[in-house]
Design a protein around this motif. Structure first.
Motif, PDB file in Angstrom:
ATOM      1  N   ASP A   1       0.817  -1.217   0.000  1.00 59.43           N
ATOM      2  CA  ASP A   1       0.000   0.000   0.000  1.00 59.43           C
ATOM      3  C   ASP A   1       0.854   1.271   0.000  1.00 59.43           C
ATOM      4  O   ASP A   1       1.741   1.434   0.850  1.00 59.43           O
ATOM      5  N   ASP A   2       0.577   2.160  -0.936  1.00 58.75           N
ATOM      6  CA  ASP A   2       1.214   3.492  -0.950  1.00 58.75           C
ATOM      7  C   ASP A   2       2.732   3.437  -1.133  1.00 58.75           C
ATOM      8  O   ASP A   2       3.450   4.313  -0.642  1.00 58.75           O
TER       9      ASP A   2
ATOM     10  N   ASP B   1      -0.622   0.175  -5.068  1.00 60.71           N
ATOM     11  CA  ASP B   1      -1.827   0.776  -5.649  1.00 60.71           C
ATOM     12  C   ASP B   1      -1.607   2.180  -6.235  1.00 60.71           C
ATOM     13  O   ASP B   1      -2.381   2.626  -7.069  1.00 60.71           O
TER      14      ASP B   1
HETATM   15 CA   LIG Z   1      -3.055   3.195  -1.094  1.00 53.00          CA
END
Ligand SMILES: [Ca+2]
Length: 486
Positions: A46-47, A324
């Motif tokens: 994530d990120d 993402d």
């Molecule tokens: Ca994210």
């Protein structure tokens, strides 16, 4: 009592007890047999921007496990997200439907309100005989329980996170700047073991345990690692390689970077988070928190990869790793995500395919691919690799031609005709990423153009140079012309 189950057309080796529960097995899948459907290990981080060793985004980042995975598969160096925010990006990846056709563009929309019937990836694999299991954050803070055969933590709660240790009093790193300040803008080293910390450690443990199980069905196993999403709290040992006084600022930062932007770019760059962080002298501490969180996430990835390597599925599992969207740490005076610049749309993407996969019998050889690709392609790519029927409503082109021929395209003229489109939260605003050029088009008409070959950090907007009018026109023609309402 142990039974050996051999099923034609499926992975040939599995062990179960008399009640039908699978048990760990120690051997490799039986030699000489090529099952017709490979397993899929689908790993989301994530990120995570390009602060990965093999992508060269920050000189201090420590990602040996990402780098070893990249060294064993195809590393895409020009991969982009469908949208620069968790919800629209993950929804597009897991449904195969682009934001401009679904109408889901932002974090505030609910996937099952916008797309009540869309089938997501685990369900499609289940329908074709796979065992679909997941753990951690895969969708945007919910699980979509009916789409999975198994989940950790329990799908019934619709909470993708296992227990995770956080400080009692937060925020610890910054005074609150006001109600606008996202409470997650926070970081620090925790005096805790990984077990005490929980979180992604428990996700990795569960995924590792799943990998150790021999099954008669092929599996689709999704691992959602939450760090380096904020808040950046991880056990203190992950901070130790990054002493505060030695922290380097983001290589993409340029103090006067906004001056050649059109009004819409100037409006979307600077935000209050970055100004607040600098006002309190916390920029380097924040970078340290991001680097520590990446190092932690990479170590959790290492646990999963080690578990796969020592499992019965080592030679029969497709591995896909993606993030993402990217992340700003001050570039264009911006903190967080939600922008169309490359720092935010470009993502790590690695795909490794074993020999014997129906769509690519020779498997992948280690390679680097610089053609522009979008994560929207993952769903059709995996279906094709696994020998499952394509879904006509999927938007992305399959990446099979590039996996088989990463430097070329399989096209006799050596072209990969596709660009990657990233949609912003306001319909009609998008970025087009090509091989050399990137166009940012805002719905109101403002545009930016960057030559990534000579200007990877997008410091020099070329859109006002008449010499490049034909480039802009060509990229604009490759973008959608109609956009589903939000
Ligand atoms: Ca994210």
């Amino acid at each position: 009592m142990w039974l050996l189950v051999v099923t034609a057309g499926l992975p040939a080796f599995a062990q179960q007890d008399a009640a039908g529960h699978p048990h760990p097995v120690t051997g490799r899948e039986s030699e000489g047999r090529q099952p017709s459907h490979p397993n899929v290990l689908f790993i989301a981080i994530d990120d995570l921007n390009d602060w990965v060793g093999c992508l060269g985004g920050h000189p201090q980042t420590l990602t040996p496990h990402l780098d070893r995975l990249a060294g064993s598969g195809v590393l895409f160096t020009n991969a982009h997200c469908p949208a620069p925010a968790c919800n629209p990006s993950r929804t597009a990846i897991l449904t195969g439907i682009s934001p401009h056709r679904s109408g889901l563009y932002s974090n505030r929309q609910k996937m099952r309100e916008i797309l009540p019937d869309a089938e997501i990836m685990p369900k499609t694999f289940s329908r074709h005989g796979y065992h679909s299991a997941g753990s951690g954050k895969l969708l945007h803070y919910f699980i979509d329980a009916p789409s999975w055969d198994d989940y950790f933590p329990s799908a019934a709660k619709e909470n993708p996170f296992p227990r995770t240790l956080y400080p009692d009093q937060r925020p610890v790193s910054l005074p609150r700047g006001g109600p606008w300040q996202y409470v997650e803008t926070d970081w620090g080293a925790l005096e805790a073991t990984e077990e005490e910390y929980g979180g992604d450690y428990l996700v990795a443990e569960w995924i590792a345990e799943q990998l150790s199980i021999g099954r008669e069905q092929p599996f689709f196993l999704a691992c959602g690692i939450y760090r380096p999403h904020e808040p950046w709290f991880v056990p203190e040992k992950y901070f130790e390689p990054f002493p505060l006084k030695e922290i380097s600022l983001p290589p993409g930062y340029k103090a006067d970077d906004l001056k050649d932007l059109p009004p819409e770019g100037k409006r979307r760059g600077p935000n209050r988070y970055f100004a607040h962080i600098r006002k309190h002298g916390q920029w380097k501490a924040a970078i340290q928190g991001y680097l520590a969180s990446i190092h932690f996430a990479d170590t959790m990835l290492g646990k999963v990869l080690d578990a796969l390597d020592s499992s019965p599925h080592a030679d029969n599992t497709i591995v896909v790793l993606w993030s993402d969207h990217g992340w700003h740490l001050g570039e264009k005076q911006h903190w967080q995500k939600f922008t169309a610049w490359r720092v935010c749309t470009r993502v790590p993407l690695i795909i490794r395919v074993p020999k014997g996969s129906p769509g690519l019998p020779q498997g992948t050889a280690p390679a680097v691919c610089s053609h522009p690709v979008n994560l929207l392609s993952l769903f059709p790519t995996l279906l094709e690799l696994c020998g499952l029927p394509a879904e006509s409503h999927h938007d992305g082109p399959s990446l099979l031609p590039l996996l088989g021929d990463p430097q070329g395209t399989g096209d006799p003229q050596g072209r990969w005709p596709h660009v990657a489109i990233t949609h912003m939260a306001d319909p009609g605003s998008y970025a087009v990423s090509g091989s050399r050029w990137r166009l940012i088009h805002y719905a109101g008409g403002d545009e930016e153009l960057y030559d990534i070959e000579s200007d990877p950090h997008e410091w020099h907007n070329r859109a006002t140079n008449p010499e490049h009018a034909s480039v802009i026109e060509r990229l604009r023609r490759l973008a959608p012309t109609s956009f589903a309402p939000k």
